[in-house]
Motif scaffolding. Structure first.
Motif, PDB file in Angstrom:
ATOM      1  N   ASP A  68       0.828  -1.214   0.000  1.00 59.59           N
ATOM      2  CA  ASP A  68       0.000   0.000   0.000  1.00 59.59           C
ATOM      3  C   ASP A  68       0.858   1.259   0.000  1.00 59.59           C
ATOM      4  O   ASP A  68       0.606   2.205  -0.757  1.00 59.59           O
ATOM      5  N   ARG A  69       1.880   1.274   0.861  1.00 54.02           N
ATOM      6  CA  ARG A  69       2.683   2.496   1.021  1.00 54.02           C
ATOM      7  C   ARG A  69       3.450   2.840  -0.244  1.00 54.02           C
ATOM      8  O   ARG A  69       3.568   4.018  -0.612  1.00 54.02           O
ATOM      9  N   TYR A  70       3.964   1.819  -0.923  1.00 56.63           N
ATOM     10  CA  TYR A  70       4.808   2.074  -2.087  1.00 56.63           C
ATOM     11  C   TYR A  70       4.132   1.705  -3.410  1.00 56.63           C
ATOM     12  O   TYR A  70       4.792   1.691  -4.451  1.00 56.63           O
ATOM     13  N   ALA A  71       2.825   1.451  -3.359  1.00 54.61           N
ATOM     14  CA  ALA A  71       2.040   1.156  -4.563  1.00 54.61           C
ATOM     15  C   ALA A  71       2.715   0.079  -5.408  1.00 54.61           C
ATOM     16  O   ALA A  71       2.933   0.238  -6.613  1.00 54.61           O
ATOM     17  N   ILE A  72       3.057  -1.045  -4.772  1.00 57.14           N
ATOM     18  CA  ILE A  72       3.752  -2.143  -5.450  1.00 57.14           C
ATOM     19  C   ILE A  72       2.725  -3.011  -6.176  1.00 57.14           C
ATOM     20  O   ILE A  72       1.815  -3.575  -5.551  1.00 57.14           O
ATOM     21  N   ALA A  73       2.873  -3.117  -7.472  1.00 56.32           N
ATOM     22  CA  ALA A  73       1.964  -3.928  -8.294  1.00 56.32           C
ATOM     23  C   ALA A  73       2.452  -5.372  -8.279  1.00 56.32           C
ATOM     24  O   ALA A  73       3.356  -5.751  -9.033  1.00 56.32           O
ATOM     25  N   CYS A  74       1.869  -6.192  -7.400  1.00 55.66           N
ATOM     26  CA  CYS A  74       2.314  -7.581  -7.275  1.00 55.66           C
ATOM     27  C   CYS A  74       1.136  -8.542  -7.150  1.00 55.66           C
ATOM     28  O   CYS A  74       1.292  -9.654  -6.627  1.00 55.66           O
ATOM     29  N   ASP A  75      -0.047  -8.122  -7.611  1.00 58.10           N
ATOM     30  CA  ASP A  75      -1.209  -9.013  -7.731  1.00 58.10           C
ATOM     31  C   ASP A  75      -1.640  -9.609  -6.393  1.00 58.10           C
ATOM     32  O   ASP A  75      -2.059 -10.784  -6.331  1.00 58.10           O
ATOM     33  N   TYR A  76      -1.582  -8.844  -5.322  1.00 58.43           N
ATOM     34  CA  TYR A  76      -1.969  -9.386  -4.016  1.00 58.43           C
ATOM     35  C   TYR A  76      -3.458  -9.696  -3.982  1.00 58.43           C
ATOM     36  O   TYR A  76      -4.289  -8.899  -4.414  1.00 58.43           O
ATOM     37  N   ARG A  77      -3.786 -10.881  -3.453  1.00 55.89           N
ATOM     38  CA  ARG A  77      -5.165 -11.287  -3.218  1.00 55.89           C
ATOM     39  C   ARG A  77      -5.263 -11.866  -1.809  1.00 55.89           C
ATOM     40  O   ARG A  77      -4.395 -12.639  -1.408  1.00 55.89           O
ATOM     41  N   PRO A  78      -6.300 -11.521  -1.051  1.00 58.05           N
ATOM     42  CA  PRO A  78      -6.406 -12.019   0.327  1.00 58.05           C
ATOM     43  C   PRO A  78      -6.908 -13.455   0.390  1.00 58.05           C
ATOM     44  O   PRO A  78      -7.628 -13.918  -0.506  1.00 58.05           O
ATOM     45  N   GLY A  79      -6.498 -14.147   1.441  1.00 60.46           N
ATOM     46  CA  GLY A  79      -7.056 -15.449   1.759  1.00 60.46           C
ATOM     47  C   GLY A  79      -6.194 -16.626   1.369  1.00 60.46           C
ATOM     48  O   GLY A  79      -5.783 -16.743   0.218  1.00 60.46           O
ATOM     49  N   ASN A  80      -5.895 -17.492   2.352  1.00 59.50           N
ATOM     50  CA  ASN A  80      -5.291 -18.785   2.037  1.00 59.50           C
ATOM     51  C   ASN A  80      -5.945 -19.861   2.889  1.00 59.50           C
ATOM     52  O   ASN A  80      -6.435 -19.599   3.996  1.00 59.50           O
ATOM     53  N   ILE A  81      -5.957 -21.055   2.364  1.00 61.62           N
ATOM     54  CA  ILE A  81      -6.653 -22.187   2.985  1.00 61.62           C
ATOM     55  C   ILE A  81      -5.652 -23.278   3.336  1.00 61.62           C
ATOM     56  O   ILE A  81      -4.812 -23.651   2.519  1.00 61.62           O
ATOM     57  N   PHE A  82      -5.751 -23.796   4.576  1.00 66.22           N
ATOM     58  CA  PHE A  82      -5.063 -25.020   4.962  1.00 66.22           C
ATOM     59  C   PHE A  82      -6.068 -26.152   4.773  1.00 66.22           C
ATOM     60  O   PHE A  82      -7.135 -26.149   5.396  1.00 66.22           O
ATOM     61  N   ALA A  83      -5.759 -27.112   3.901  1.00 64.51           N
ATOM     62  CA  ALA A  83      -6.704 -28.156   3.523  1.00 64.51           C
ATOM     63  C   ALA A  83      -6.340 -29.474   4.192  1.00 64.51           C
ATOM     64  O   ALA A  83      -5.192 -29.926   4.112  1.00 64.51           O
ATOM     65  N   ALA A  84      -7.318 -30.107   4.826  1.00 62.58           N
ATOM     66  CA  ALA A  84      -7.111 -31.360   5.556  1.00 62.58           C
ATOM     67  C   ALA A  84      -7.502 -32.548   4.691  1.00 62.58           C
ATOM     68  O   ALA A  84      -8.574 -32.556   4.077  1.00 62.58           O
ATOM     69  N   LEU A  85      -6.648 -33.573   4.671  1.00 59.48           N
ATOM     70  CA  LEU A  85      -6.915 -34.774   3.885  1.00 59.48           C
ATOM     71  C   LEU A  85      -7.515 -35.905   4.703  1.00 59.48           C
ATOM     72  O   LEU A  85      -7.924 -36.923   4.131  1.00 59.48           O
ATOM     73  N   ASN A  86      -7.576 -35.755   6.025  1.00 59.54           N
ATOM     74  CA  ASN A  86      -8.116 -36.814   6.859  1.00 59.54           C
ATOM     75  C   ASN A  86      -8.571 -36.221   8.190  1.00 59.54           C
ATOM     76  O   ASN A  86      -8.275 -35.058   8.502  1.00 59.54           O
ATOM     77  N   PRO A  87      -9.321 -36.990   8.985  1.00 57.44           N
ATOM     78  CA  PRO A  87      -9.827 -36.458  10.260  1.00 57.44           C
ATOM     79  C   PRO A  87      -8.736 -36.011  11.218  1.00 57.44           C
ATOM     80  O   PRO A  87      -8.928 -35.039  11.966  1.00 57.44           O
ATOM     81  N   ARG A  88      -7.588 -36.694  11.218  1.00 60.67           N
ATOM     82  CA  ARG A  88      -6.507 -36.265  12.113  1.00 60.67           C
ATOM     83  C   ARG A  88      -6.062 -34.852  11.780  1.00 60.67           C
ATOM     84  O   ARG A  88      -5.872 -34.018  12.676  1.00 60.67           O
ATOM     85  N   GLN A  89      -5.876 -34.559  10.506  1.00 57.74           N
ATOM     86  CA  GLN A  89      -5.479 -33.211  10.110  1.00 57.74           C
ATOM     87  C   GLN A  89      -6.581 -32.203  10.405  1.00 57.74           C
ATOM     88  O   GLN A  89      -6.292 -31.058  10.769  1.00 57.74           O
ATOM     89  N   MET A  90      -7.833 -32.608  10.267  1.00 56.17           N
ATOM     90  CA  MET A  90      -8.933 -31.692  10.573  1.00 56.17           C
ATOM     91  C   MET A  90      -8.949 -31.337  12.056  1.00 56.17           C
ATOM     92  O   MET A  90      -9.186 -30.183  12.432  1.00 56.17           O
TER      93      MET A  90
END
Length: 425
Positions: free
Chosen positions: A111-133
C-alpha cells in the motif's frame, strides 16, 4: 546471471537496472543478499536514515524470494504450541505476539509504495483426513488466542465450495493470509530502497570478509567498509563465505509447474474465491491462481537442493491427485528453487560478532518471516533488541549425520512422516 526461467521472471515488472560494484565504498550497514530478508532489512533501515548497501551475487529476488509459491502464510513452520512445549511460555508469548506481523508488513509495503504484485487475500489449509482436521480445529483456537479473528473453519461441504476436488475433508480459511507475485514484490521493495537512498549492487557477490571496526566486505571488483554487516543469503549463501552459518541448516529444493492460461470461468471453477491453498501433509502440496488465470502448483521437497531431471514428472501426479479433471492441462513453466531448512523448523537469528548479524532458515515460511526479520534487525540496530533476541535465544542443533549423512538421514525421516500422512495417523 539471469533469473531462472519461471512464470515470475516472464511476467516481472519493468525496472531500472542496478549496477555492479566497481569501487571501494563506505556505508553504515552492508547487507549480503537481495532476497526478502535483505530487502526488508534494507527498506526498514533506509527509512530510519541509515546508509545501506545491499550486495547481490545475481539479481534482486534471484533465489527463493523470486521463485516461491507466492503464498502469504502466517506463523512459522512450527506453531506456537510447539514453541511453548520446547522452549517455554515466555518464548511462546514473544514469538506468538509476532506470528501475524509479517503478513501485515507485506500489505503495508504494498500500500505504502504502490507495489503492483497481484496481491489477493485469503489462504486455505486443507485437511486430507480427520486427524489433520482435528489439528486445524486446535490451530484455529490457538491463532484466535493470539489475535487472529479472521479465521473460518470449513467442513466438507465448505471446502468443496472453495476447491473443485473431493480430496479434502475440510480446511481452515485464513483471511489474514493471501497470495501474490513474489518477484514483483521484491522488485517493488528494491525500488522503494532506491527511493530512500539505499544502494543495491547486482552481480556483486561477497567473496571475503574481514570483521572489525569497520567490517570489510570484498567483491570481485570492489569493497564495502561498513559498521554493521547482515548475512541475508539463506539457501544461496556460499558455505565457504561464513562456514558457521552452514552448520545448523540445510538447503532444500521445491518445484513448481504453471499451466497455460485458463479462461476466467475455468479458473474460477477450480478456485471460486481465488484463495491460495496448501494441504496439511508433512511434504505438502500448494497451489493457487495467478493474475492471468493460470494454475500454479508446487509440492514436495528435494533434500540437499538437487534439481530433479523432470519437474513435470515429479509434480504432475500430485496435481492430478487433487484435480483429476485436469489430465489434459498443458504447462508453460517449470522451475525449481531452494529454501533453507533448520532442524527445529524455526528461523535462526543471531550475531556472529557484536556488529555482524544473520537471519536465515525460515524453513518454508519465508515470505512472511523474512519481512518480520527486516523489522526486527532494524529495531536491534536502533537499540531495542528484545524482539530480535527472542529468536536469537532459541537453541539450534545440527542435523544428525554431519555433512556427509544429514541429507539421506533427513530424507529417511521425511519418508516416515510421509507414510504417516498417507495412512492418516
Amino acid at each position: 546471471m539471469k533469473h531462472v526461467e519461471s512464470y515470475y521472471a516472464a511476467t516481472a515488472n519493468d525496472h531500472a537496472p542496478w549496477p555492479t560494484l566497481q569501487e571501494s565504498i563506505q556505508c553504515d550497514v552492508c547487507i549480503i543478499g537481495a532476497g526478502f530478508t535483505g530487502l526488508s532489512a534494507a527498506l526498514y533501515l533506509t527509512e530510519a536514515g541509515y546508509d545501506v548497501v545491499v550486495l547481490e551475487a545475481a539479481r534482486v529476488g534471484f533465489g527463493a524470494s523470486g521463485r516461491n509459491g507466492g503464498q502469504v502464510v502466517n506463523s512459522y513452520s512450527r506453531d506456537v504450541d510447539v514453541i511453548e512445549q520446547r522452549y517455554g511460555k515466555e518464548s511462546a508469548r514473544m514469538l506468538g505476539s509476532m506470528m501475524f506481523e509479517g503478513a501485515d508488513i507485506i500489505r503495508d509495503r504494498i500500500d505504502r509504495y504502490a507495489i503492483a504484485c497481484d496481491y489477493r487475500p485469503g489462504n486455505i489449509f486443507a485437511a486430507l483426513n480427520p486427524r489433520q482436521m482435528n489439528h486445524l480445529r486446535r490451530q484455529q483456537r490457538l491463532w484466535e488466542k493470539y489475535g487472529n479473528q479472521e479465521l473460518e473453519l470449513l467442513d466438507e461441504r465448505g471446502i468443496r465450495r472453495e476447491i473443485a476436488t473431493d480430496r479434502y475433508v475440510g480446511g481452515l480459511l485464513d483471511r489474514r493470509g493471501g497470495h501474490l507475485h513474489p518477484l514483483n514484490l521484491a522488485l517493488g521493495e528494491a525500488e522503494a530502497i532506491r527511493r530512500h537512498g539505499g544502494r543495491i549492487y547486482e552481480r556483486s557477490a561477497a567473496t571475503a570478509l574481514t570483521y572489525g571496526a569497520p567490517n570489510r566486505v570484498k567483491t570481485a571488483h570492489g569493497e564495502v567498509s561498513a559498521t554493521f554487516v547482515i548475512f541475508a543469503g539463506n539457501a544461496y549463501l556460499p558455505s565457504q563465505l561464513e562456514p558457521r552459518l552452514a552448520r545448523n541448516s540445510m538447503a532444500c529444493g521445491s518445484q513448481i509447474l504453471t499451466s497455460e492460461p485458463l479462461s476466467r470461468d475455468q479458473a474460477l471453477a477450480l478456485l471460486p474465491n481465488n484463495h491460495a491453498v496448501e494441504d496439511c501433509n508433512y511434504l505438502l502440496d500448494y497451489f493457487r491462481l495467478t493474475a492471468d488465470n493460470r494454475l500454479l502448483y508446487g509440492g514436495g521437497v528435494v533434500y540437499g537442493a538437487r534439481d530433479p531431471g523432470d519437474i513435470e514428472a515429479l509434480i504432475r501426479p500430485k496435481l492430478l491427485r487433487t484435480f483429476p479433471q485436469l489430465r489434459d492441462l498443458a504447462f508453460s513453466y517449470r522451475w525449481s528453487g531452494n529454501f533453507l531448512l533448520t532442524l527445529s523448523r524455526l528461523p535462526q537469528f543471531g550475531r556472529l560478532e557484536h556488529n555482524v548479524y544473520f537471519m536465515q532458515g525460515d524453513s518454508g515460511h519465508g515470505v512472511t518471516c523474512t519481512h518480520l526479520a527486516g523489522k526486527l534487525i532494524c529495531e536491534a540496530l536502533r537499540g531495542d533488541a528484545e524482539r530480535f533476541d527472542a529468536f536469537a535465544k532459541l537453541p539450534h542443533l545440527p542435523f544428525p549425520g554431519g555433512r556427509r549423512f544429514k541429507v539421506p538421514l533427513t530424507a529417511m525421516g521425511a519418508a516416515w512422516y510421509a507414510l504417516r500422512d498417507r495412512l492418516g495417523v
